[in-house]
Design a protein around this motif. Structure first.
Motif, short mmCIF file in Angstrom:
data_model
loop_
_atom_site.label_atom_id
_atom_site.label_comp_id
_atom_site.label_asym_id
_atom_site.label_seq_id
_atom_site.Cartn_x
_atom_site.Cartn_y
_atom_site.Cartn_z
N GLU A 344 0.86 -1.18 0.00
CA GLU A 344 0.00 0.00 0.00
C GLU A 344 0.91 1.24 0.00
OE1 GLU A 344 -2.73 1.41 3.68
OE2 GLU A 344 -2.28 -0.72 3.48
N VAL A 345 0.44 2.35 -0.54
CA VAL A 345 1.26 3.58 -0.53
C VAL A 345 1.24 4.15 0.89
CG1 VAL A 345 1.52 5.91 -1.44
CG2 VAL A 345 0.74 4.07 -2.95
N GLY A 346 2.36 4.10 1.55
CA GLY A 346 2.44 4.61 2.93
C GLY A 346 3.40 3.82 3.80
N PRO A 347 3.04 2.59 4.15
CA PRO A 347 3.92 1.83 5.05
C PRO A 347 5.17 1.30 4.34
CG PRO A 347 1.91 0.59 4.56
CD PRO A 347 1.78 1.90 3.86
N ASP A 348 6.07 0.72 5.13
CA ASP A 348 7.27 0.11 4.56
C ASP A 348 6.92 -1.25 3.96
OD1 ASP A 348 8.80 2.23 5.30
OD2 ASP A 348 9.51 1.32 7.16
N GLY A 349 7.72 -1.67 2.99
CA GLY A 349 7.45 -2.95 2.34
C GLY A 349 8.65 -3.86 2.37
N ASN A 350 8.41 -5.09 2.02
CA ASN A 350 9.48 -6.08 2.05
C ASN A 350 9.44 -6.92 0.77
OD1 ASN A 350 11.56 -7.70 3.05
ND2 ASN A 350 10.12 -9.13 3.98
N TRP A 351 10.48 -6.81 -0.03
CA TRP A 351 10.58 -7.61 -1.26
C TRP A 351 11.11 -8.98 -0.88
CZ3 TRP A 351 10.36 -6.55 -6.73
CH2 TRP A 351 10.82 -7.60 -7.52
N THR A 352 10.41 -10.03 -1.32
CA THR A 352 11.02 -11.36 -1.20
C THR A 352 10.97 -12.01 -2.59
OG1 THR A 352 8.98 -12.54 -0.67
CG2 THR A 352 10.21 -11.64 1.21
N ASP A 353 12.03 -12.71 -2.96
CA ASP A 353 12.06 -13.34 -4.28
C ASP A 353 10.96 -14.39 -4.38
OD1 ASP A 353 14.15 -11.75 -5.02
OD2 ASP A 353 15.71 -13.23 -4.55
N VAL A 354 10.75 -15.12 -3.27
CA VAL A 354 9.72 -16.16 -3.28
C VAL A 354 8.34 -15.52 -3.44
CG1 VAL A 354 8.60 -17.89 -1.80
CG2 VAL A 354 11.09 -17.77 -1.92
N GLY A 355 8.13 -14.42 -2.74
CA GLY A 355 6.84 -13.73 -2.84
C GLY A 355 6.60 -13.21 -4.24
N PHE A 356 7.64 -12.67 -4.85
CA PHE A 356 7.52 -12.16 -6.22
C PHE A 356 7.12 -13.29 -7.17
CE2 PHE A 356 9.37 -11.60 -10.42
CZ PHE A 356 8.79 -10.39 -10.81
N GLN A 357 7.83 -14.40 -7.06
CA GLN A 357 7.56 -15.51 -7.98
C GLN A 357 6.19 -16.13 -7.74
OE1 GLN A 357 10.97 -18.12 -7.85
NE2 GLN A 357 12.37 -16.42 -8.18
N ALA A 358 5.79 -16.14 -6.46
CA ALA A 358 4.48 -16.72 -6.13
C ALA A 358 3.36 -15.85 -6.72
CB ALA A 358 4.33 -16.84 -4.62
N ARG A 359 3.49 -14.54 -6.58
CA ARG A 359 2.47 -13.66 -7.16
C ARG A 359 2.47 -13.78 -8.69
NH1 ARG A 359 -0.39 -10.71 -3.81
NH2 ARG A 359 0.52 -9.76 -1.96
N TYR A 360 3.66 -13.87 -9.25
CA TYR A 360 3.74 -14.00 -10.71
C TYR A 360 2.95 -15.22 -11.17
CZ TYR A 360 5.55 -14.62 -15.41
OH TYR A 360 5.62 -14.78 -16.78
N ASN A 361 3.22 -16.36 -10.54
CA ASN A 361 2.57 -17.57 -11.02
C ASN A 361 1.08 -17.59 -10.69
OD1 ASN A 361 4.50 -18.89 -12.50
ND2 ASN A 361 5.42 -19.87 -10.71
N ALA A 362 0.73 -17.21 -9.45
CA ALA A 362 -0.67 -17.35 -9.04
C ALA A 362 -1.54 -16.28 -9.68
CB ALA A 362 -0.78 -17.26 -7.52
N GLU A 363 -1.09 -15.02 -9.62
CA GLU A 363 -1.99 -13.93 -9.99
C GLU A 363 -1.83 -13.50 -11.45
OE1 GLU A 363 -1.16 -11.16 -6.75
OE2 GLU A 363 -1.37 -12.87 -5.40
N LEU A 364 -0.59 -13.55 -11.94
CA LEU A 364 -0.40 -13.13 -13.34
C LEU A 364 -0.54 -14.31 -14.30
CD1 LEU A 364 2.45 -10.50 -12.85
CD2 LEU A 364 0.02 -10.08 -13.23
#
Ligand code: MSP
Length: 519
Positions: A344-364
């Motif tokens: 969300e625009v505001g709080p701090d975020g955390n990039w994880t490679d696993v999270g990126f790949q999981a969103r790629y496969n599941a949502e995209l």
């Protein structure tokens, strides 16, 4: 001539490599800008580089280059970076450009003549790395300074100061009376807390040439250059001045150039900045504008900071995300999607490679990609790619999603907008499973029903392209092309149901987000 919706990003220090923090800020701004364009507004997005100051001078020296050559070389890298992100900027400012320089000098002359500055000697502790004076309060319990300040030295020097005392009162009142000025509201409260509990100290707006010569000379004293933050903040109005913005030209008593077409830009509608530079934008910048006789930006949108795998990003430990590498491997829209969907625009975020790949496969790949792929493949297989007659079974779902996404975009809730859009992706995928067109196709008596289902799916894909254009412009354009449409889905109004004409022949179907094995 009507005023453009004017958005700005912070201008990045040219020394240092572009990272996901820079990318994130630009993508947030780009989504906001495209959302406005899609709604039919004329928009102007400004981004650029902050090129003066001690760090640049030192870095250039270390590479044996002149500061200008050093900046010119890096500007190429940064400009290609914003291209890679798909940023739809209308101008790119470099603070070493004459068009910026000249207006900064005009601002300084005007403010000096009006008595806003005074010269005084100052003796104090100075962080060379952060180019700022520190106070005793900045010492840690053991008397040392945080290593983030770098080397801290004692320094005594003459400088010019900007009188701020008279401005504290109206600024507090302004922020209280304009709750929309700082978004999100906890950042606004932070600024108010600071202003209510501290006496604003005058701002040092110069650096002696003897210590630093890589900057804009003060027009009224050649022994000094302009403090890099005064220089950098001014970019938000120097570029409008370069575009002959009548309001800015008038406030600064600048003669216009009839050769350049005039654009009305100021005041900025949205200035996007990171939380670390909030004080500069919510305190110093409004005061600078007030004394220039210019209105304040309508809104500061303040975003948080990204970490990687729960740790601060740091080149020395190798804990970094290289945006270019991610884009080259996964595509720019997968990168844009993750950054906006994850945080969300505001709080701090955390990039994880696993999270990126999981969103790629599941949502995209399995979500959006699969929907478009199977809907249009079936249209080819069962109807020779010809759009059947209209049906409106998914019209209410798409209308609901469109309204909800629009409301989120209007509130800067970009993550929530994507969540809403994905309810339509999921609904349409569920519709495929429920209506089972592959079964309908086997029964000639069901041909009219199959027509309905295929129209509903194709039209839902089209509307998704329109809703996704601000976020994933390339993907949105590819969906349109696969539907055989030769326009760009950049008009929100075309999200109205029924735009897809029966009889149209769709284009070839190519997977939008090929599935990838998780590493
Ligand atoms: N040059 C100044 C800004 C002057 S604006 C008149 C500056 N430059 S910067 O390169 O250090 O930062 C540019 C922007 O990137 C800032 O808004 C900053 O908050 C943002 N980010 C830098 N690192 C970041 C993260 N790790 N995460 C998110 N954004 C971050 O400050």
């Amino acid at each position: 001539m009507s005023k453009r919706f004017y958005l700005t990003t912070a201008i990045d220090y040219v020394n240092g490599q572009p990272h996901i923090g820079h990318a994130y800020e630009k993508i947030v701004t780009d989504v906001l800008a495209r959302a406005q364009r899609s709604r039919g507004r004329e928009v102007f997005l400004l981004t650029g580089n902050d090129e003066h100051g001690q760090k640049v001078q030192q870095a250039a020296q270390a590479e044996g280059k002149s500061p200008q050559t050093y900046c010119d070389d890096l500007a190429v890298v940064w400009k290609s970076f914003v291209g890679k992100l798909g940023l739809s900027h209308d101008d790119y400012v470099r603070t070493t450009e004459a068009r910026h320089w000249q207006v900064v000098q005009a601002i300084l002359s005007q403010l000096h003549a009006a008595g806003h500055f005074y010269k005084a000697a100052y003796r104090g502790l100075y962080s060379t790395k952060e180019e700022t004076f520190l106070t005793e309060k900045d010492r840690r319990a053991d008397g040392t300074f945080d290593p983030a300040w770098g080397e801290v030295i004692e320094l005594s020097e003459d400088n010019y100061y900007f009188r701020l005392a008279a401005h504290q009162g109206w600024l507090i009142e302004y922020i209280e009376a304009h709750p929309e000025f700082i978004y999100p509201d906890y950042r606004r409260n932070e600024v108010l807390g600071f202003l209510q509990n501290h006496v604003l100290e005058d701002l040092c707006i110069s650096r002696p040439v003897a210590r630093l010569n890589w900057g804009i000379p003060l027009p009224f004293d050649a022994n000094f250059v302009t403090y890099v933050w005064f220089d950098a903040l001014s970019n938000y109005v120097t570029i409008p001045a370069a575009h002959q913005d009548p309001l800015v030209l008038k406030a600064l008593n600048l003669a216009g150039s009839p050769a350049t077409p005039a654009l009305e830009l100021w005041p900025a509608d949205i200035e996007v900045v990171g939380k670390d530079i909030l004080k500069f934008h919510a305190v110093y910048w409004p005061i600078m504008l007030k004394v220039m006789g210019l209105p304040l930006p309508r809104q500061l949108v303040v975003h948080g900071w990204w970490q990687k795998e729960g740790q601060k990003m740091s080149k020395s430990t190798g804990n970094v995300v290289d945006p270019i590498a991610v884009i080259d491997s996964w595509g720019v829209d997968a990168f844009r999607y993750y950054l906006i969907r994850e945080l969300e625009v505001g709080p701090d975020g955390n990039w994880t490679d696993v999270g990126f790949q999981a969103r790629y496969n599941a949502e995209l790949a399995n979500g959006l990609g699969n929907l478009v792929n199977r809907s249009l493949s079936m249209l080819h297989r069962y109807r020779q790619g010809i759009i059947p007659k209209r049906s409106d079974e998914l019209a209410a779902d798409t209308a609901r999603t469109t309204l909800a996404a629009q409301a989120c975009l209007d509130q800067n809730e970009l993550q929530a907008a994507l969540v809403r859009i994905w309810t339509l992706v999921n609904r349409a995928n569920q519709y495929v499973d429920q209506t089972a067109p592959f079964k309908l196709a086997k029964d000639p008596a069901q041909a009219p029903r199959l027509d309905e289902v295929l129209y509903n799916l194709a039209e839902a894909c089209r509307i998704l392209a329109v809703l996704l254009w601000p976020f994933l412009p390339g993907t949105a354009a590819r969906i349109y092309a696969q539907l055989g449409l030769d326009t760009v889905p950049d008009r929100w109004a075309s999200a109205a149901w029924g735009g897809l004409e029966p009889g149209r022949i769709i284009g070839p179907v190519v997977p939008l987000f090929p599935r990838r094995d998780l590493k």
